[in-house]
Design an enzyme around this catalytic site. Structure first.
Site, PDB file in Angstrom:
ATOM      1  N   LYS A  22       0.842  -1.205   0.000  1.00 47.29           N
ATOM      2  CA  LYS A  22       0.000   0.000   0.000  1.00 47.29           C
ATOM      3  C   LYS A  22       0.872   1.248   0.000  1.00 47.29           C
ATOM      4  O   LYS A  22       0.676   2.150  -0.820  1.00 47.29           O
ATOM      5  CB  LYS A  22      -0.903   0.002   1.241  1.00 47.29           C
ATOM      6  CG  LYS A  22      -1.571   1.339   1.507  1.00 47.29           C
ATOM      7  CD  LYS A  22      -2.455   1.306   2.734  1.00 47.29           C
ATOM      8  CE  LYS A  22      -1.755   1.613   4.031  1.00 47.29           C
ATOM      9  NZ  LYS A  22      -1.433   3.036   4.272  1.00 47.29           N
ATOM     10  N   ASN A  23       1.825   1.307   0.919  1.00 51.55           N
ATOM     11  CA  ASN A  23       2.591   2.553   1.066  1.00 51.55           C
ATOM     12  C   ASN A  23       3.493   2.823  -0.130  1.00 51.55           C
ATOM     13  O   ASN A  23       3.775   3.982  -0.443  1.00 51.55           O
ATOM     14  CB  ASN A  23       3.406   2.532   2.363  1.00 51.55           C
ATOM     15  CG  ASN A  23       2.508   2.703   3.583  1.00 51.55           C
ATOM     16  OD1 ASN A  23       1.335   3.040   3.455  1.00 51.55           O
ATOM     17  ND2 ASN A  23       3.057   2.450   4.758  1.00 51.55           N
ATOM     18  N   CYS A 118      -4.188  13.166  12.793  1.00 51.00           N
ATOM     19  CA  CYS A 118      -4.906  11.912  12.587  1.00 51.00           C
ATOM     20  C   CYS A 118      -4.871  11.143  13.885  1.00 51.00           C
ATOM     21  O   CYS A 118      -4.238  11.569  14.838  1.00 51.00           O
ATOM     22  CB  CYS A 118      -4.299  11.118  11.444  1.00 51.00           C
ATOM     23  SG  CYS A 118      -2.772  10.337  11.891  1.00 51.00           S
ATOM     24  N   ARG A 123       1.256  14.351  13.503  1.00 49.05           N
ATOM     25  CA  ARG A 123       1.732  14.107  12.142  1.00 49.05           C
ATOM     26  C   ARG A 123       1.799  15.373  11.273  1.00 49.05           C
ATOM     27  O   ARG A 123       1.041  15.512  10.304  1.00 49.05           O
ATOM     28  CB  ARG A 123       0.897  13.016  11.461  1.00 49.05           C
ATOM     29  CG  ARG A 123       0.968  11.714  12.196  1.00 49.05           C
ATOM     30  CD  ARG A 123       0.285  10.598  11.479  1.00 49.05           C
ATOM     31  NE  ARG A 123       1.068  10.010  10.417  1.00 49.05           N
ATOM     32  CZ  ARG A 123       0.680   8.969   9.704  1.00 49.05           C
ATOM     33  NH1 ARG A 123      -0.477   8.422   9.952  1.00 49.05           N
ATOM     34  NH2 ARG A 123       1.446   8.481   8.749  1.00 49.05           N
ATOM     35  N   ASP A 309       4.457   0.211  12.093  1.00 50.54           N
ATOM     36  CA  ASP A 309       3.224  -0.352  11.532  1.00 50.54           C
ATOM     37  C   ASP A 309       2.994  -1.821  11.913  1.00 50.54           C
ATOM     38  O   ASP A 309       1.972  -2.395  11.540  1.00 50.54           O
ATOM     39  CB  ASP A 309       3.223  -0.218   9.998  1.00 50.54           C
ATOM     40  CG  ASP A 309       2.952   1.214   9.554  1.00 50.54           C
ATOM     41  OD1 ASP A 309       2.625   2.060  10.404  1.00 50.54           O
ATOM     42  OD2 ASP A 309       3.069   1.481   8.344  1.00 50.54           O
ATOM     43  N   ARG A 401      -8.729  -0.010   4.383  1.00 50.02           N
ATOM     44  CA  ARG A 401      -7.733   0.916   3.851  1.00 50.02           C
ATOM     45  C   ARG A 401      -6.435   0.190   3.522  1.00 50.02           C
ATOM     46  O   ARG A 401      -5.703   0.622   2.635  1.00 50.02           O
ATOM     47  CB  ARG A 401      -7.433   2.008   4.884  1.00 50.02           C
ATOM     48  CG  ARG A 401      -8.572   2.959   5.133  1.00 50.02           C
ATOM     49  CD  ARG A 401      -8.111   4.100   6.002  1.00 50.02           C
ATOM     50  NE  ARG A 401      -6.816   4.575   5.539  1.00 50.02           N
ATOM     51  CZ  ARG A 401      -5.919   5.193   6.290  1.00 50.02           C
ATOM     52  NH1 ARG A 401      -6.179   5.431   7.549  1.00 50.02           N
ATOM     53  NH2 ARG A 401      -4.777   5.594   5.786  1.00 50.02           N
TER      54      ARG A 401
HETATM   55  C1  UD1 Z   1       4.748   6.485   6.473  1.00 49.55           C
HETATM   56  C2  UD1 Z   1       3.752   5.370   6.271  1.00 49.55           C
HETATM   57  C3  UD1 Z   1       3.149   4.939   7.593  1.00 49.55           C
HETATM   58  C4  UD1 Z   1       4.237   4.610   8.591  1.00 49.55           C
HETATM   59  C5  UD1 Z   1       5.245   5.749   8.698  1.00 49.55           C
HETATM   60  C6  UD1 Z   1       6.445   5.410   9.559  1.00 49.55           C
HETATM   61  C7  UD1 Z   1       2.873   5.891   4.069  1.00 49.55           C
HETATM   62  C8  UD1 Z   1       1.690   6.300   3.249  1.00 49.55           C
HETATM   63  N1  UD1 Z   1       2.693   5.843   5.394  1.00 49.55           N
HETATM   64  O1  UD1 Z   1       4.008   7.592   6.999  1.00 49.55           O
HETATM   65  O2  UD1 Z   1       2.326   3.798   7.357  1.00 49.55           O
HETATM   66  O3  UD1 Z   1       3.642   4.401   9.860  1.00 49.55           O
HETATM   67  O4  UD1 Z   1       5.746   6.081   7.391  1.00 49.55           O
HETATM   68  O5  UD1 Z   1       7.088   4.279   9.115  1.00 49.55           O
HETATM   69  O6  UD1 Z   1       3.920   5.569   3.547  1.00 49.55           O
HETATM   70  N2  UD1 Z   1       7.146  14.072  10.862  1.00 49.55           N
HETATM   71  C9  UD1 Z   1       7.287  15.420  11.154  1.00 49.55           C
HETATM   72  N3  UD1 Z   1       7.171  16.305  10.112  1.00 49.55           N
HETATM   73  C10 UD1 Z   1       6.909  15.912   8.838  1.00 49.55           C
HETATM   74  C11 UD1 Z   1       6.770  14.541   8.548  1.00 49.55           C
HETATM   75  C12 UD1 Z   1       6.894  13.649   9.599  1.00 49.55           C
HETATM   76  O7  UD1 Z   1       7.514  15.793  12.286  1.00 49.55           O
HETATM   77  O8  UD1 Z   1       6.827  16.781   7.955  1.00 49.55           O
HETATM   78  C13 UD1 Z   1       7.263  13.079  11.962  1.00 49.55           C
HETATM   79  C14 UD1 Z   1       5.985  12.286  12.165  1.00 49.55           C
HETATM   80  O9  UD1 Z   1       5.075  12.967  12.996  1.00 49.55           O
HETATM   81  C15 UD1 Z   1       6.518  11.026  12.784  1.00 49.55           C
HETATM   82  C16 UD1 Z   1       7.875  10.836  12.096  1.00 49.55           C
HETATM   83  O10 UD1 Z   1       8.204  12.117  11.558  1.00 49.55           O
HETATM   84  O11 UD1 Z   1       6.732  11.206  14.166  1.00 49.55           O
HETATM   85  C17 UD1 Z   1       7.900   9.826  10.983  1.00 49.55           C
HETATM   86  O12 UD1 Z   1       6.811  10.050  10.101  1.00 49.55           O
HETATM   87  P1  UD1 Z   1       6.892   9.723   8.545  1.00 49.55           P
HETATM   88  O13 UD1 Z   1       8.023   8.780   8.312  1.00 49.55           O
HETATM   89  O14 UD1 Z   1       6.876  10.988   7.785  1.00 49.55           O
HETATM   90  O15 UD1 Z   1       5.540   8.977   8.300  1.00 49.55           O
HETATM   91  P2  UD1 Z   1       4.629   9.048   7.014  1.00 49.55           P
HETATM   92  O16 UD1 Z   1       5.466   9.217   5.796  1.00 49.55           O
HETATM   93  O17 UD1 Z   1       3.506   9.990   7.260  1.00 49.55           O
END
Ligand code: UD1
Length: 423
Positions: A22-23, A118, A123, A309, A401
């Site tokens: 999915k991701n 969320c 996030r 995850d 999802r």
């Molecule tokens: C992706 C995955 C999700 C998984 C996560 C961590 C997808 C669609 N989703 O989510 O299933 O749980 O990686 O492996 O691929 N953060 C910030 N600022 C930002 C972005 C992130 O502070 O701009 C923080 C987040 O709050 C979190 C950490 O960074 O604490 C990691 O998040 P991130 O790796 O970005 O997760 P996603 O890409 O949203």
């Protein structure tokens, strides 16, 4: 809203095919906007998140056709005629922010709704935005939307230093940099298999990328990308989830398409708990006999660490283990919402901040429980398989999802599970 009824089970036996990730698919789909030529994805998973991304791309003017029962996505972004990703779609799925980098890189402007918080934490998307600024983008936040503009002549290569590892921000930066003028270096990049898969697809489209899968990715911008066909990498989270089914119920299940390198840290923990894993040519076989699993401690970390995850699903297993385990969540605050539901099934869990201490019990008891997010919902199904009596998991739209045909896949290995459709 539909629910899922699970009845406590004996050992499982058989094979489960693992779908495309999915991701990975959710970042490969927006990559179509980097080129005017068609991008075709094979091995796509059939999930509601993929349908949401389809709707989003179509709202921007892309053509997306689903072929072969949804496993092939044929996309063309020849005519992008709308550059605003609307709140109504973005709020349903955070991964919608991944259209920002490609749209901006290709056409020099984009407006994308902020996804908002969320269930599993705040996030933010600040790292996505900072990365695009490092490539010369000008960003304004107005009325809940990010208005992004590239400099005249397009984005420029730059150095992006991420203060913390973000999968999504790395993906947005990587896609945008493929069309930026000059060289981009991404430091402290995410190393997840989904990033490697994205880089491989972009390279097929003509991008010049080095270092994916390491912490430093270097991209040499090119003038244009062309069409390609790419198979989506195996879903390591679906793989880990179904590996836990025989671990929690006993038995032997072969996960078709499974590879240990996708989830080495998870496999090591499962083996430390007393579960046998054999790697075959194109599958993993998981076996547990009559022995009760042993408690193991888990800390979630970016890849190659233990994936956040799989934390909820691992907790379900630890609820039935011999001894006490500590699960530490280092990626997302507030990602223990499954704990109170597992406690309703007789689990002993104490959550303090980012730590959950789980004392294994001899047996769980079926109960009505509520899914709070995607991974939490499947952890309750796993717990239900190991519990005595019936467990009803409500709000299963979360499950749709991220898990295709969950009832069919688990029934095929002998689980007693059915979907109860709301009249
Ligand atoms: C992706 C995955 C999700 C998984 C996560 C961590 C997808 C669609 N989703 O989510 O299933 O749980 O990686 O492996 O691929 N953060 C910030 N600022 C930002 C972005 C992130 O502070 O701009 C923080 C987040 O709050 C979190 C950490 O960074 O604490 C990691 O998040 P991130 O790796 O970005 O997760 P996603 O890409 O949203």
């Amino acid at each position: 809203m539909d629910s899922i009824l699970v009845t406590g089970n004996g050992p499982l036996k058989g094979q489960i095919p693992i779908a495309g990730a999915k991701n990975a698919c959710l970042t490969l789909m927006p990559a179509t906007m980097l080129s005017e030529e068609p991008l075709t994805l094979t091995n796509a998973p059939r999930l509601s998140d993929i349908r949401t991304m389809t709707t989003l791309l179509q709202s921007l003017g892309a053509e997306v056709s689903t072929l072969q029962d949804g496993q092939v996505l044929a996309m063309s972004s020849h005519d992008i005629n709308n550059h605003t990703a609307d709140y109504d779609i973005v709020r349903k799925m955070r991964a919608s922010i991944l259209v920002l980098g490609p749209m901006l890189a290709r056409d020099g402007h984009a407006v994308v709704s902020l996804p908002g918080g969320c269930a599993i934490g705040a996030r933010p998307v600040d790292l996505h935005l900072k990365a695009l600024e490092a490539l010369g983008a000008q960003l304004d936040l107005k009325d809940g939307y990010v208005h992004a503009k590239a400099p005249l002549g397009g984005l420029k290569g730059g150095v992006i230093d991420f203060p913390l590892v973000s999968v999504g921000a790395t993906e947005n930066a990587l896609m945008a940099a493929t069309l930026a003028k000059g060289t981009t270096i991404i430091n402290n990049a995410a190393r997840e298999p989904e990033i490697v898969d994205l880089a491989q697809c972009l390279r097929k489209m003509g991008a010049q990328i080095e270092g994916e899968g390491t912490s430093t990715i270097t991209i040499q911008g090119v003038d244009r990308l062309h069409g390609a066909t790419h198979p989506v990498v195996t879903d390591r989270i679906e793989l880990g989830t179904y590996m836990l089914a025989p671990a929690i119920c006993g038995g032997e299940v072969e996960l078709l398409g499974g590879k240990r390198s996708l989830i080495e840290a998870f496999c090591n923990k499962l083996e430390a708990a007393g579960v046998e894993i054999t790697e075959n040519e194109n599958s993993l076989t998981v076996r547990r006999g009559d022995n009760r699993v042993k408690a193991v401690d888990v800390v979630t970390e970016p890849f190659p660490g233990f994936p956040t995850d799989l934390q909820a699903q691992m907790m379900a297993l630890m609820c039935t283990a011999e001894g006490t385990s500590v699960l530490e969540e280092k990626i997302f605050e507030n990602r223990f919402m499954h704990a109170p539901e597992l406690i309703r099934m007789g689990a002993q869990i104490d959550v303090q901040g980012g730590h959950a201490t789980v004392t294994g019990v001899e047996g769980l008891k079926g109960a009505p429980v509520m899914a709070t997010d995607l991974r939490a919902s499947v952890s309750l199904i796993l717990a239900g398989l190991a519990a005595e009596g019936e467990t009803t998991v409500s709000r299963v739209y979360h499950l749709d999802r991220g898990y295709e045909h969950v009832v069919r896949k688990l029934s095929s290995v002998g689980a007693k599970i059915e979907r109860i459709q709301e009249q």
